[in-house]
Each structure stands twice: as C-alpha cells, then as structure tokens.
Design a protein around this motif. Sequence first.
Motif, PDB file in Angstrom:
ATOM      1  N   GLY A 164       0.778  -1.291   0.001  1.00  0.00           N
ATOM      2  CA  GLY A 164      -0.089  -0.132  -0.163  1.00  0.00           C
ATOM      3  C   GLY A 164       0.786   1.275   0.127  1.00  0.00           C
ATOM      4  N   LEU A 165       2.027   1.275   0.718  1.00  0.00           N
ATOM      5  CA  LEU A 165       2.667   2.348   0.734  1.00  0.00           C
ATOM      6  C   LEU A 165       3.420   2.313  -0.682  1.00  0.00           C
ATOM      7  N   ALA A 166       3.769   1.519  -1.333  1.00  0.00           N
ATOM      8  CA  ALA A 166       4.327   1.838  -2.624  1.00  0.00           C
ATOM      9  C   ALA A 166       3.298   2.266  -3.475  1.00  0.00           C
ATOM     10  N   ASP A 167       2.018   1.864  -3.380  1.00  0.00           N
ATOM     11  CA  ASP A 167       1.169   2.678  -4.222  1.00  0.00           C
ATOM     12  C   ASP A 167       0.885   4.221  -3.723  1.00  0.00           C
ATOM     13  N   LEU A 168       0.980   4.526  -2.540  1.00  0.00           N
ATOM     14  CA  LEU A 168       0.919   5.788  -2.205  1.00  0.00           C
ATOM     15  C   LEU A 168       1.980   6.758  -2.793  1.00  0.00           C
TER      16      LEU A 168
ATOM     17  N   ALA B 240       8.750   6.396   0.223  1.00  0.00           N
ATOM     18  CA  ALA B 240       9.426   5.251  -0.824  1.00  0.00           C
ATOM     19  C   ALA B 240      10.574   4.857   0.372  1.00  0.00           C
ATOM     20  N   GLN B 241      11.356   5.901   0.892  1.00  0.00           N
ATOM     21  CA  GLN B 241      12.462   5.497   1.769  1.00  0.00           C
ATOM     22  C   GLN B 241      12.093   4.893   2.860  1.00  0.00           C
ATOM     23  N   GLU B 242      10.956   5.278   3.492  1.00  0.00           N
ATOM     24  CA  GLU B 242      10.526   4.547   4.849  1.00  0.00           C
ATOM     25  C   GLU B 242       9.922   3.123   4.704  1.00  0.00           C
ATOM     26  N   ILE B 243       9.837   2.902   3.431  1.00  0.00           N
ATOM     27  CA  ILE B 243       8.938   1.465   3.370  1.00  0.00           C
ATOM     28  C   ILE B 243       9.964   0.377   4.243  1.00  0.00           C
ATOM     29  N   PRO B 244       9.450  -0.287   4.738  1.00  0.00           N
ATOM     30  CA  PRO B 244      10.330  -1.322   5.783  1.00  0.00           C
ATOM     31  C   PRO B 244      10.701  -2.578   4.702  1.00  0.00           C
ATOM     32  N   ASP B 245       9.844  -3.091   3.708  1.00  0.00           N
ATOM     33  CA  ASP B 245      10.324  -4.408   3.175  1.00  0.00           C
ATOM     34  C   ASP B 245      11.317  -3.846   2.055  1.00  0.00           C
ATOM     35  N   PRO B 246      12.382  -4.439   2.108  1.00  0.00           N
ATOM     36  CA  PRO B 246      13.508  -3.858   0.739  1.00  0.00           C
ATOM     37  C   PRO B 246      12.910  -4.137  -0.446  1.00  0.00           C
ATOM     38  N   PHE B 247      12.248  -5.385  -0.854  1.00  0.00           N
ATOM     39  CA  PHE B 247      11.623  -5.512  -2.181  1.00  0.00           C
ATOM     40  C   PHE B 247      10.873  -4.256  -2.718  1.00  0.00           C
ATOM     41  N   GLN B 248       9.620  -4.163  -1.624  1.00  0.00           N
ATOM     42  CA  GLN B 248       8.916  -3.113  -2.030  1.00  0.00           C
ATOM     43  C   GLN B 248       9.419  -1.794  -2.220  1.00  0.00           C
ATOM     44  N   ARG B 249      10.551  -1.261  -1.340  1.00  0.00           N
ATOM     45  CA  ARG B 249      11.177  -0.231  -1.338  1.00  0.00           C
ATOM     46  C   ARG B 249      11.875   0.166  -2.743  1.00  0.00           C
ATOM     47  N   SER B 250      12.435  -1.042  -2.887  1.00  0.00           N
ATOM     48  CA  SER B 250      13.257  -0.618  -4.489  1.00  0.00           C
ATOM     49  C   SER B 250      12.357  -0.722  -5.419  1.00  0.00           C
ATOM     50  N   GLN B 251      11.173  -1.356  -5.540  1.00  0.00           N
ATOM     51  CA  GLN B 251      10.141  -1.289  -6.561  1.00  0.00           C
ATOM     52  C   GLN B 251       9.533   0.066  -6.475  1.00  0.00           C
TER      53      GLN B 251
END
Length: 792
Positions: free
Chosen positions: A568-572, A589-600
């Motif tokens: 959901g954060l990636a969509d945001l 984006a930098q605050e997304i905890p999951d590294p895969f979702q953060r890189s995407q």
Amino acid sequence: MSDELEDLLRSEYDGQLDIEVEIHRLRQANEALRHGGAESVGVSGEQVELTGRSAGPTRFAYQRQVEMIAPLVLEGRESELADFAHFCTAEDGQDYLFVQGPAWAGKSALLAWFAVNPPAGVVVVPFFITARLAGHSDRQAFLDVVLEQLAEIVGQPLPTQISSYVQAEYFYQLFNEAAQACRQSGQILVLLVDGLDEDTGITEKLSASSIAALLPMDPPAGARVLVSGRPHSSLPSDVPERHPLRGSAIAYHLRASEYAQGLRVDASRELKDLLSGAELPHRILGFLVAAGGGLSLRDLSELARYPVRQVQLVVASRTFSVRNSQWQSESGRDIVMLAHEELVENARNALGDKRLTEYREALNRWASQYRQQGWPASTPEYLLQGYFNLLLATGNRSAAFALVADQSRQDRILAASGGDASSLEEIGRLQAAIAEDSEPDLKQMLMLAINRDKLKRRNSNIPSNLPAAWAALGNSGRAVALAYSITAPDRHMEALSGLVKAWVSAGELERAKQAAYSLRDHRRQVRVMTELIQALAESKHIEQARQVAREVAHLVELIDVPGQRASGLADLVTCLAVVGELDQAEQVAQEIPDPFQRSQALASLVRYFALAGQEHRARSIANHAEGTARSIPVAVEEAQTSPILIETLAATGDLGRAESLARSITDPSRQAWALISLVEVVTRSGDLAKAEEIAHTITDPDQRSAALAELVRAMATAGWLERAQVAADSITAPLQKARALVEIADRADPTTARKLLAHALLIGPFEIAVSSLAKVESVVDIIEAESQLPVI
C-alpha cells in the motif's frame, strides 16, 4: 440413494466437482444413517474456493431508495441546509441534532435531500423509517441497512454468522470504527435517521426494542447523529433517561414548508375523495398499501383491471408521487408511491386488515401468474425486487423461499439488472433468517446454498472489463450490477478499476469516487483509488486527485498486515508522484520497511523525476533502488528459516527455538507459513492451548484462518467442542470457517449440529456440508428437495 437421484446429481453438477466421489460419499452417509451409525461419514477434501455472501453495492442501492424519497427540487430551505452543514462540520459542536416538526413540515424531504447532497467532507449513513416501502420501519431493518453501510466504510466484510442478539453491540463497535476511519481521512461521519415516530417495531411488538434506543449515547469523536421526528410524540420507554434524545438542547424546530402544508391539505382531501369514490381509486390505494410500495402504473393497471390511462389520471393527484423505474424504462413502468407516511397510515386504517389481506392475496395470485409463465420479459420490476421484501416482512417464509429459489426468476433479474447481485442478496438475507431459527430448515439452507454457488460460478466467467464497457455506453446501472456480480475479490477489484476510469473519462467524478470507496478491503481500496488518482490527473482534475491522495495516505495507515501495508505504501508513492508531490513521494518510498517493495517504489519514481527535469535526482534514486535490490539476502534467510527446519525443531521438542526462528523471518508471508507449520506440529503433539496461542499471533487474516481451522479440527477430535466453537468464531475467512463448523457439527449433538450446519451453508459452498447433513437429516429427502429446483 436411488439410481434416479444419482443420475440427477451427475447431470446437475457434471464438470463442476468429482461427482462420482461425492455420490460414493452420499451412499456411505445414507447407509450409515439407515443403520444408526454415522461415525464413518467424512467431509469432502479440497473444495472450490468461494467467499461468503456477496458484499453487494449496498450504499449505492440504498442511496437509490433515498433518492426516491428526496424531492426533485428543494426550494426555500437554504438556511436549514446551512445549519445542518454547520452542525456536521463545526469543531467542538454538539453530537446530536433532533429535527422536530409536525407531519407535513417537510422533514423527510429536507433530510433526504441532505443525504443525497451532503456537504464536502461529510459521509452520511442514512436510514429512513418509512411505511411506504415494505420492511423499512423497525429495529431489524435499521440494523440490516446501517451495518452494511458502516462495514463498507470501515472496509471489512460484515460477519455472516452474527445473531440478532449481538447485532446491537456490533453496531456500536462498527460505528466507532467507521468514525475513526472517517476522522483519519479528514471527514465527518453522520448517522442520519428520519422518522423516529414511525418506528413500527414498538407498536407491533411490545417486547421489541426501538431504533431510538439503539442510537449511541456518546458518539465517538468525528461523528454526529442527525435525527428527525414529531415534536410532541413521546420517545419509546426503552430510551434511557440520560440519552441525548431526551435533552432539549439538541432540538431543532423546523419551520413548516408552505409548499408541504399546501400539499397536505390537498392530498388529505383527495385521499378522502379517493377512498369514498369510485372503484379504481380504492383499488389503487389498496394495492399500493398492501404491496409496501414499488408498483408501477402498468402493474396497477393489471391488478386493478383498468387501462393504464385511467390509472394515470387517478395518480396525477397530490396524494401520489411518481418516480422513474430503476430497471425498466418503457412507458407505464414509472413507480407510484403515496406522497407521505401519514397518507399511508390513513389509507391503511380506512381499508382495514381484512381488505388489505385480500389485496395481498391478489398480489400473490398475480405473482403466481408470472411464475407459471416462467417470468417472461414483461415481468414487473416489483416482482423482481419489492415482492421479496413484502413476503419477508409479513413472515411468509415458504413463499419467500419458493421465490428466491426460482432460477428462472434469477435469469430474469440478470436480464433486467445486468447482474446477479440482487439475487445473491436475497439468498443471503433468507439464509440469515433461516439460520436464526431455533431449528433451522436444513433442506432449505442446502437448496439456497446450491443455488447461490451456481450463481457465483456463472459469474466467474464475466470479463472484468465488461462493466467498464457498459459504463462507456452510458448504462451505469448495468455496469454496477455486473461489477458487483463478480465475487472473486481480485477480479471484482479489476472491474471497479475499469469503472473508475470509464466514469472519470465521462466526467462522472462522483460515481467514480463512490466506486473506489465501496471496496471493503483497505489494500484493494488503495489499489483502486490509485487508479482513480491517475485517471483524475490525466483528465486535469489535479486538485481532486490531491484530495484523494490524502485519503489514500490515511487508508494505508489502517492496513495492519505488514506485507500488504508495504504494498500500500508503494501505491501511495505512485499517488504522490502523479499529483506532483515528488519530495514527499521519495520520503515515503525510503520509509517502506520491506526492501523489495522499497526498491520497486524507488524505481517507479525515476520516471517522474526525469519528466520533471530533475535528471540528477532521477539518476541518484535509480542507483539507490538498484543497491537496495542487490542487498536483499533472500537465499541466506530462506536456508536458515525454512519451514522444514522449524518443523524438525518443534517435532524434536525444541519448541522455543522453533518459534524464535519462525518469528525471526522478516518476510511477512513466509513468517506466516512458518507459524502455520508450527501450529500443525504443536497441534499434533497435543498441546492445543499453545497451538491456539501461536495461531492468534499470525497477522495475515487468511493464513491465521487456515491455522485456526486446523486447530478446530484437532479440538473437535479431542472432544473440546465448546472451545472449538470459540476458536471457529474467530476465523474470518468464510471457506475456512465453514469447514471448521462442519468439523464441530460432525461431533456435536443433533440440535447443535443443525445450527452449525445451517451457518456453514450460509457462508461456504454446499459441498463442504452435504455429507455431514446425513447425521441430522435424511440424505434422500435433501436431494429430493434439490430436485424441485429448476436448473440454470
């Protein structure tokens, strides 16, 4: 089981399940029942995956009913509308407003207009207590309508196994959650209840509780309650003395509308003339009151046996109100209603119970004629919608079952509305009523479950882009009906995404927003709202897109499953980038905890920074995204925390290390599967209490349900039936819950088993329960009951 019945099953479900296996099971069940030993009857293994009752476009559907009450034009009420807007939005204002005025002051018209046209930032949950529509004037109707609306706002499915005794408490819980959700998105929640003095639950049942007594004494922050009633009518006795409704400070004395007063004089005089005059007006009034509203000009012509033109001349008076049909647009299909509740009551008193019973019997004969014709294309809309409400409201359960189980009628509803949402809703309501009986009729429950599952299967083939196609062609009603007939969650989301884009392109922005907000699952709602923002931005509605983006930010905070929240954060990030908030998008984006979702998410930002002319920032973010992706230690973590290793440790007695290892997994999905494996091992070891403790720590609702279902089976086998029922009640996934209930029913006494199986049929596919039914009901009788249903 006879050869004929076996042939029936083979022809009915050919290609839908392994029917030879099921017939073998039924033979075993029937033999066990005949010889008094049903212990060997088992439950089917893998089943088709179906969800619970169709959510349905509840707020859309009820809004259409409110629009029928609202006037086409509202004049001279600007100051009152301004007062209502101030009441809803003022900081530190009062929680209640009690609009008081005599009959014909224009209360319902004013509140209906307000509900259909609320101020910006105000979310209205309306309920109009009205005798003009069957089944809309008591506590149960209030709970049915309001709970569904609140569940849609909160974004969670309404429990399918909720008794009438606990509905009130659940209403308070859901009202608080809805208020919190609105508050977090910068909105105000308003519960609007019109016509407290029209509550028939008090006059018809002395033991019943009133709607007024259900209203919260202390609404949560960010919520208001707007009600209406007559000034001198006493509140029901079950309303506590300390309730805000009993205070004078909340009273808002509505000045009488000159137009409404003139209408009252004319309509009341005309009603007397109609009742004492010729035969046709008397018949029109009788059928309208008996039907509970919803009859068209052509319907009245058929029932009264007079030409449509003569019916038109009668209903042209101020006693009646004529509105457009929802499904049928041809001449003579306009819906006729009495213009006011007082007229309904006066007509009812003048006609008397005996005459109204005769009119209802005539309605039943009229419906039978269309049933015998196979529900042709000329079938009146009332027989496809309102007639079921009448049967349910008058307690005619057997007729309601025959109506709902008639698949030819369902085909006609599909042709008229464009979807099966209405049929699925009727089945769900009737199943819920049957399940609440002290001895549920399992034959009817099974037949309705089979019928429901067939409808869902035939809707599984509807292309998810078809609703948008109908919307583009200008048929929004058919588009909505089709979208809500698709019950598979992901495909339903795809259908709504297409609708959103089509409506934005057509300039129907409010429809687009309502479609996006109607999803109950927060994660899927964020996905569709992202599509809405992109469509709004492409059509140059940037400010509206920014407003929706702020709401998405609040919605993401409500997602409690870590993996889904990261998505959901990636969509945001996308939403913020689309509306030009690039710095904030990068920060999220930098605050997304999951590294895969953060890189995407970081990778998705590169294009937006480049388009904005910030090429240096774009390159820097691209490098960061690549570095983040390369740093993900997938292989190492998978080797150290594999479910096999965790199971081995638990099986050898090292439960503490196994649990610690499972909880060290950072990927939410893999951690959930590891914990499920742990629950299964601990369950097999006999430590059911520890297994239950671990199961409840799984954050993903579906995976937690799977673990609990396995636990319930073990508890039921061990004889812990009461504890098993408590665990089953906490399962949220309908399919897993149905399986758990069947496991308990297999080992429960016959009375308890009937209730459990009824609820399993209410929420899950019928195949799950059919073998277990043999323990409390004759299998042959059940299949014979099935054979009475026509085949789609």
